[in-house]
Design a protein around this motif. Structure first.
Motif, mmCIF file in Angstrom:
data_model
loop_
_atom_site.group_PDB
_atom_site.id
_atom_site.type_symbol
_atom_site.label_atom_id
_atom_site.label_comp_id
_atom_site.label_asym_id
_atom_site.label_seq_id
_atom_site.Cartn_x
_atom_site.Cartn_y
_atom_site.Cartn_z
ATOM 1 N N GLU A 312 0.853 -1.188 0.000
ATOM 2 C CA GLU A 312 0.000 0.000 0.000
ATOM 3 C C GLU A 312 0.890 1.240 0.000
ATOM 4 O O GLU A 312 1.755 1.406 0.881
ATOM 5 C CB GLU A 312 -0.901 -0.011 1.234
ATOM 6 N N VAL A 313 0.679 2.105 -0.969
ATOM 7 C CA VAL A 313 1.580 3.245 -1.148
ATOM 8 C C VAL A 313 1.382 4.305 -0.074
ATOM 9 O O VAL A 313 2.352 4.817 0.507
ATOM 10 C CB VAL A 313 1.383 3.859 -2.550
ATOM 11 N N GLY A 314 0.124 4.656 0.215
ATOM 12 C CA GLY A 314 -0.162 5.758 1.133
ATOM 13 C C GLY A 314 0.513 5.632 2.487
ATOM 14 O O GLY A 314 1.257 6.539 2.916
ATOM 15 N N PRO A 315 0.306 4.534 3.235
ATOM 16 C CA PRO A 315 0.932 4.429 4.562
ATOM 17 C C PRO A 315 2.452 4.486 4.528
ATOM 18 O O PRO A 315 3.078 5.087 5.414
ATOM 19 C CB PRO A 315 0.435 3.058 5.057
ATOM 20 N N VAL A 316 3.076 3.880 3.507
ATOM 21 C CA VAL A 316 4.530 3.873 3.429
ATOM 22 C C VAL A 316 5.068 5.290 3.217
ATOM 23 O O VAL A 316 6.013 5.728 3.902
ATOM 24 C CB VAL A 316 5.007 2.938 2.302
ATOM 25 N N LEU A 317 4.472 6.031 2.283
ATOM 26 C CA LEU A 317 4.957 7.388 2.014
ATOM 27 C C LEU A 317 4.697 8.313 3.193
ATOM 28 O O LEU A 317 5.525 9.197 3.501
ATOM 29 C CB LEU A 317 4.296 7.929 0.743
ATOM 30 N N GLU A 318 3.550 8.142 3.852
ATOM 31 C CA GLU A 318 3.265 8.980 5.017
ATOM 32 C C GLU A 318 4.304 8.731 6.125
ATOM 33 O O GLU A 318 4.754 9.676 6.794
ATOM 34 C CB GLU A 318 1.859 8.685 5.530
ATOM 35 N N ARG A 319 4.679 7.481 6.328
ATOM 36 C CA ARG A 319 5.676 7.167 7.349
ATOM 37 C C ARG A 319 7.034 7.759 6.987
ATOM 38 O O ARG A 319 7.739 8.313 7.849
ATOM 39 C CB ARG A 319 5.761 5.658 7.513
ATOM 40 N N LEU A 320 7.423 7.674 5.709
ATOM 41 C CA LEU A 320 8.698 8.250 5.279
ATOM 42 C C LEU A 320 8.714 9.765 5.461
ATOM 43 O O LEU A 320 9.733 10.346 5.904
ATOM 44 C CB LEU A 320 8.955 7.891 3.811
ATOM 45 N N VAL A 321 7.600 10.422 5.144
ATOM 46 C CA VAL A 321 7.542 11.884 5.286
ATOM 47 C C VAL A 321 7.626 12.280 6.757
ATOM 48 O O VAL A 321 8.290 13.273 7.121
ATOM 49 C CB VAL A 321 6.249 12.410 4.629
ATOM 50 N N ARG A 322 6.978 11.512 7.643
ATOM 51 C CA ARG A 322 7.062 11.823 9.078
ATOM 52 C C ARG A 322 8.512 11.732 9.570
ATOM 53 O O ARG A 322 8.987 12.575 10.344
ATOM 54 C CB ARG A 322 6.175 10.867 9.874
ATOM 55 N N VAL A 323 9.214 10.695 9.122
ATOM 56 C CA VAL A 323 10.608 10.539 9.524
ATOM 57 C C VAL A 323 11.454 11.708 9.016
ATOM 58 O O VAL A 323 12.285 12.275 9.749
ATOM 59 C CB VAL A 323 11.167 9.195 9.018
ATOM 60 N N MET A 324 11.242 12.094 7.751
ATOM 61 C CA MET A 324 12.029 13.179 7.172
ATOM 62 C C MET A 324 11.727 14.501 7.862
ATOM 63 O O MET A 324 12.633 15.340 8.046
ATOM 64 C CB MET A 324 11.753 13.288 5.671
ATOM 65 N N ARG A 325 10.483 14.731 8.259
ATOM 66 C CA ARG A 325 10.156 15.966 8.978
ATOM 67 C C ARG A 325 10.849 16.006 10.334
ATOM 68 O O ARG A 325 11.281 17.064 10.803
ATOM 69 C CB ARG A 325 8.644 16.072 9.155
ATOM 70 N N ARG A 326 10.953 14.833 10.969
ATOM 71 C CA ARG A 326 11.606 14.775 12.266
ATOM 72 C C ARG A 326 13.118 15.003 12.132
ATOM 73 O O ARG A 326 13.744 15.645 12.981
ATOM 74 C CB ARG A 326 11.317 13.417 12.903
ATOM 75 N N LEU A 327 13.706 14.479 11.055
ATOM 76 C CA LEU A 327 15.140 14.631 10.839
ATOM 77 C C LEU A 327 15.501 15.998 10.288
ATOM 78 O O LEU A 327 16.656 16.442 10.436
ATOM 79 C CB LEU A 327 15.651 13.539 9.889
ATOM 80 N N ASN A 328 14.555 16.652 9.630
ATOM 81 C CA ASN A 328 14.832 17.950 9.005
ATOM 82 C C ASN A 328 13.750 18.935 9.444
ATOM 83 O O ASN A 328 12.867 19.321 8.651
ATOM 84 C CB ASN A 328 14.849 17.836 7.480
ATOM 85 N N SER A 336 1.310 14.252 -1.526
ATOM 86 C CA SER A 336 0.045 14.108 -2.266
ATOM 87 C C SER A 336 -0.010 12.690 -2.850
ATOM 88 O O SER A 336 0.777 12.358 -3.743
ATOM 89 C CB SER A 336 -0.047 15.148 -3.383
ATOM 90 N N VAL A 337 -0.928 11.877 -2.331
ATOM 91 C CA VAL A 337 -1.061 10.484 -2.771
ATOM 92 C C VAL A 337 -2.522 10.211 -3.123
ATOM 93 O O VAL A 337 -3.411 10.499 -2.316
ATOM 94 C CB VAL A 337 -0.598 9.493 -1.678
ATOM 95 N N GLU A 338 -2.734 9.675 -4.278
ATOM 96 C CA GLU A 338 -4.092 9.295 -4.654
ATOM 97 C C GLU A 338 -4.494 8.034 -3.891
ATOM 98 O O GLU A 338 -3.734 7.061 -3.853
ATOM 99 C CB GLU A 338 -4.182 9.051 -6.166
ATOM 100 N N LEU A 343 1.418 -0.784 -5.035
ATOM 101 C CA LEU A 343 2.565 -1.114 -5.869
ATOM 102 C C LEU A 343 2.821 -2.615 -5.843
ATOM 103 O O LEU A 343 2.662 -3.273 -4.804
ATOM 104 C CB LEU A 343 3.809 -0.390 -5.369
ATOM 105 N N ALA A 344 3.230 -3.161 -6.992
ATOM 106 C CA ALA A 344 3.599 -4.575 -7.086
ATOM 107 C C ALA A 344 5.072 -4.714 -6.716
ATOM 108 O O ALA A 344 5.900 -5.182 -7.504
ATOM 109 C CB ALA A 344 3.327 -5.100 -8.492
ATOM 110 N N MET A 345 5.414 -4.275 -5.495
ATOM 111 C CA MET A 345 6.799 -4.266 -5.021
ATOM 112 C C MET A 345 6.813 -4.624 -3.540
ATOM 113 O O MET A 345 5.819 -4.464 -2.832
ATOM 114 C CB MET A 345 7.432 -2.880 -5.216
ATOM 115 N N GLU A 346 7.994 -5.060 -3.083
ATOM 116 C CA GLU A 346 8.201 -5.275 -1.667
ATOM 117 C C GLU A 346 8.232 -3.922 -0.948
ATOM 118 O O GLU A 346 8.752 -2.927 -1.484
ATOM 119 C CB GLU A 346 9.520 -6.003 -1.427
ATOM 120 N N GLN A 347 7.691 -3.874 0.264
ATOM 121 C CA GLN A 347 7.681 -2.635 1.035
ATOM 122 C C GLN A 347 9.096 -2.131 1.276
ATOM 123 O O GLN A 347 9.362 -0.913 1.216
ATOM 124 C CB GLN A 347 6.967 -2.851 2.363
ATOM 125 N N GLN A 348 10.030 -3.028 1.523
ATOM 126 C CA GLN A 348 11.422 -2.635 1.756
ATOM 127 C C GLN A 348 12.001 -1.906 0.555
ATOM 128 O O GLN A 348 12.732 -0.911 0.710
ATOM 129 C CB GLN A 348 12.247 -3.887 2.076
#
Length: 468
Positions: A312-328, A336-338, A343-348
Motif C-alpha cells: 500500500e503506497v499511502g501508509p509507506v509514504l506517510e511514514r517516510l515523510v514523518r521521519v524526514m520531517r523529524r530529521l529535518n 500528495s497520494v491518490e 505497488l507490485a513491489m516489496e515494502q522494503q
C-alpha cells in the motif's frame, strides 16, 4: 476489443449469432416448404373442381351444352373474383360455350399448346392475368362427351392472390413464433452460459483477492472441470512462496556471513596510519554497499513476478515523510497520494527507493520537498509494458534546490559518483534507486522541476485495488 477478451461475452456472442442464423435458416426452409405445399394443394383443388365441372356437364337436346356445376364456392358466382369455370366446344361441335357468372362477358387469354403443353394426364396448368387484373392459375383439359366424338375444352381458374395471402399469413405467424422462441432461447441460453461460467468468475475474484493481498491461495468450491487448474495455481503460488522465502534466507545468510569479516577489516584499519585507514575503510564500505546491492537484486528477481508482493503506497509514504520531517525540522515536506494506490513491489524496496530520493532532496533543497504518487497510463517506453504490466504508478520527488543539468543528472546516477564532495554521502543512493526500478521493469529519470530544483520521477508497476 474488450468483448473479445471476455469468455462470457465471446460465448454469448457466438450463441446469439448461431441462434440467429439457425432461426433465419429454419424460417426460410419452413416458409419454402409451406409454399410448395400450398401451391400443390391449390393445384389439387383446381384439378378437383375441374373434374367436378366435367361431371356436371353433358350434351342436351339441339346439340347444346347443358349443366349447372355446383362447386360449393360462392366466389364462382360473384363477379371479378378471379374464380371462374369455362366450357368451350371443340371442332365441329358448334354448341354455345358455358361459363360461370363470375366471369361475365370477359374472356381469359389462353396460351398456345406449344407454349404450355399438356402433361401425361392430358392436363395443363398456367398462370394468366384476367380482364380485372387478377393473377389466376388455370387448370385445363379436353374431354370427349359422347360416342359421336363431340368434345369440349374445360377450364377452371383460381385466384392466386388468395394463395399468396394464405402464405403471407402463415409466414407472419411463423416469423412471430420463431422470434418469440428465439428471444426465449437467447434468454435461457444466456442464463445457462452465465450460470455455467460462474465457477470461472469465482476463480477470477479469488485470484483478485490474492493480488490485493487479501488471500494467499484460491479458496472455494469449484467443479471438477476446473479443479485441476485451481490446484495447479495454488501449487504454483505455494512454490513461488517457498522460492521467495528461500531467497530471503540465503540473502540473510550471505549478508550475515560477510558482515563479520567486513567489520573486522574496518576495525583493524583503525590501527593503521590515517592514509591506509581511510583507504581500507572506504573500500570495505564500498564492498558492503556492493554486496547489499547485488543481494537486493537477487531478492527482487526472485519475487518480481509474484502475485503476493503488494505494498500500500499511502501508509509507506506517510511514514517516510514523518521521519524526514523529524530529521529535518527546518524543511517543509508536502505529500500528495491518490487513495487506493498499490505497488507490485516489496515494502522494503519502496522505502529504499523513495527514502533515498527524499534524503537526497532534503540534503539539497532550500526550503521544501514535494512528494506525489498518482496512477499513470504512460509508461514512456518501458520495455515489457505490453503483456507484463497493465498499470503503473508515477512517484515524483521535487525540491527547490539548485537542480542538475542533463549531463550532471546522468553523472549523478552512476555508482559511486558524487557531484558535491562537501556534503556527506557515498554516491550510491541514486544508482541504487535506478537499479531497483530497473529490476521491477520500471523507469527512473532526473530532470529540472517547475520549482527550479531537481525533479526525480519513478514509474513503478502497480496493481488495481478493485479488480472484482
Amino acid at each position: 476489443m474488450i468483448g473479445s477478451r471476455s469468455l462470457t461475452a465471446r460465448v454469448l456472442l457466438l450463441a446469439t449469432l448461431w441462434s440467429g442464423v439457425a432461426l433465419v435458416v429454419i424460417a426460410l426452409v419452413i416458409s419454402a416448404l409451406y409454399r410448395q405445399s400450398a401451391e400443390r394443394a391449390f393445384t389439387d383443388l383446381l384439378r378437383a373442381q375441374l373434374y367436378n365441372v366435367i361431371n356436371s356437364v353433358s350434351i342436351g337436346e339441339n346439340n347444346s351444352l347443358v349443366g349447372n356445376p355446383q362447386l360449393g364456392d360462392l366466389r364462382y358466382s360473384q363477379p371479378e373474383t378471379g374464380w371462374y369455370w369455362i366450357i368451350e366446344p371443340l371442332g365441329t361441335f358448334a354448341a354455345a360455350p358455358l361459363a360461370s357468372s363470375s366471369l361475365g362477358v370477359s374472356k381469359i387469354v389462353v396460351p398456345s399448346i406449344l407454349t404450355v403443353p399438356f402433361n401425361n394426364r392430358y392436363e395443363r396448368f398456367y398462370p394468366v392475368t384476367d380482364a380485372f387484373g387478377n393473377s389466376v392459375l388455370v387448370a385445363e383439359t379436353e374431354v370427349v362427351l359422347d360416342s359421336e366424338g363431340r368434345a369440349a375444352r374445360f377450364r377452371v381458374a383460381g385466384n392466386l392472390d388468395a394463395m399468396e395471402e394464405d402464405i403471407s399469413a402463415f409466414d407472419r405467424s411463423l416469423y412471430l413464433a420463431l422470434f418469440v422462441f428465439g428471444v426465449g432461447s437467447l434468454i435461457v441460453n444466456g442464463g445457462a452460459i452465465l450460470f455455467g461460467l460462474q465457477p470461472l468468475d469465482r476463480a477470477r475474484r479469488a485470484l483478485g483477492k490474492i493480488r490485493r493481498g487479501e488471500a494467499e491461495r484460491l479458496e472455494g468450491e469449484f467443479p471438477r472441470e476446473i479443479l485441476p487448474l485451481v490446484n495447479e495455481v495454488n501449487a504454483l503460488i505455494e512454490s513461488n512462496r517457498r522460492i521467495v522465502d528461500r531467497a530471503r534466507m540465503q540473502v540473510g545468510n550471505l549478508a550475515h556471513s560477510l558482515k563479520t569479516p567486513l567489520a573486522v577489516l574496518i576495525n583493524e584499519a583503525r590501527s593503521l596510519d590515517s592514509s591506509q585507514q581511510e583507504l581500507i575503510k572506504s573500500q570495505a564500505e564500498a564492498m558492503q554497499a556492493q554486496v547489499q546491492s547485488y543481494l537486493n537484486r537477487a531478492r527482487i528477481a526472485a519475487q518480481r513476478e509474484s502475485v503476493l508482493v503488494r505494498t500500500e503506497v499511502g501508509p509507506v509514504l506517510e511514514r517516510l515523510v514523518r521521519v524526514m520531517r523529524r530529521l529535518n525540522p527546518d524543511k517543509e515536506f508536502h505529500l500528495s497520494v491518490e487513495p487506493g494506490c498499490v505497488l507490485a513491489m516489496e515494502q522494503q524496496d519502496v522505502e529504499e527507493t523513495v527514502g533515498n530520493l527524499l534524503e537526497n532532496a532534503a540534503r539539497f533543497c532550500r526550503s521544501g520537498v514535494w512528494l506525489s504518487a498518482v496512477p499513470t497510463a504512460d509508461a514512456r517506453g518501458i520495455e515489457g509494458v505490453e503483456g507484463v504490466r497493465r498499470t503503473w504508478l508515477e512517484v515524483v520527488v521535487e525540491d527547490d534546490g539548485p537542480g542538475l543539468d542533463p549531463e550532471q543528472a546522468d553523472e549523478a546516477m552512476k555508482r559511486g559518483r558524487r557531484l558535491d564532495e562537501s556534503r556527506p554521502g557515498a554516491g550510491l543512493g541514486l544508482s541504487i534507486v535506478r537499479e531497483i526500478a530497473s529490476e521491477y521493469q520500471g523507469l527512473f529519470e532526473l530532470d529540472r522541476g517547475g520549482r527550479g530544483g531537481l525533479r526525480a520521477v519513478l514509474i513503478l508497476p502497480s496493481v488495481t485495488k478493485d479488480v472484482a
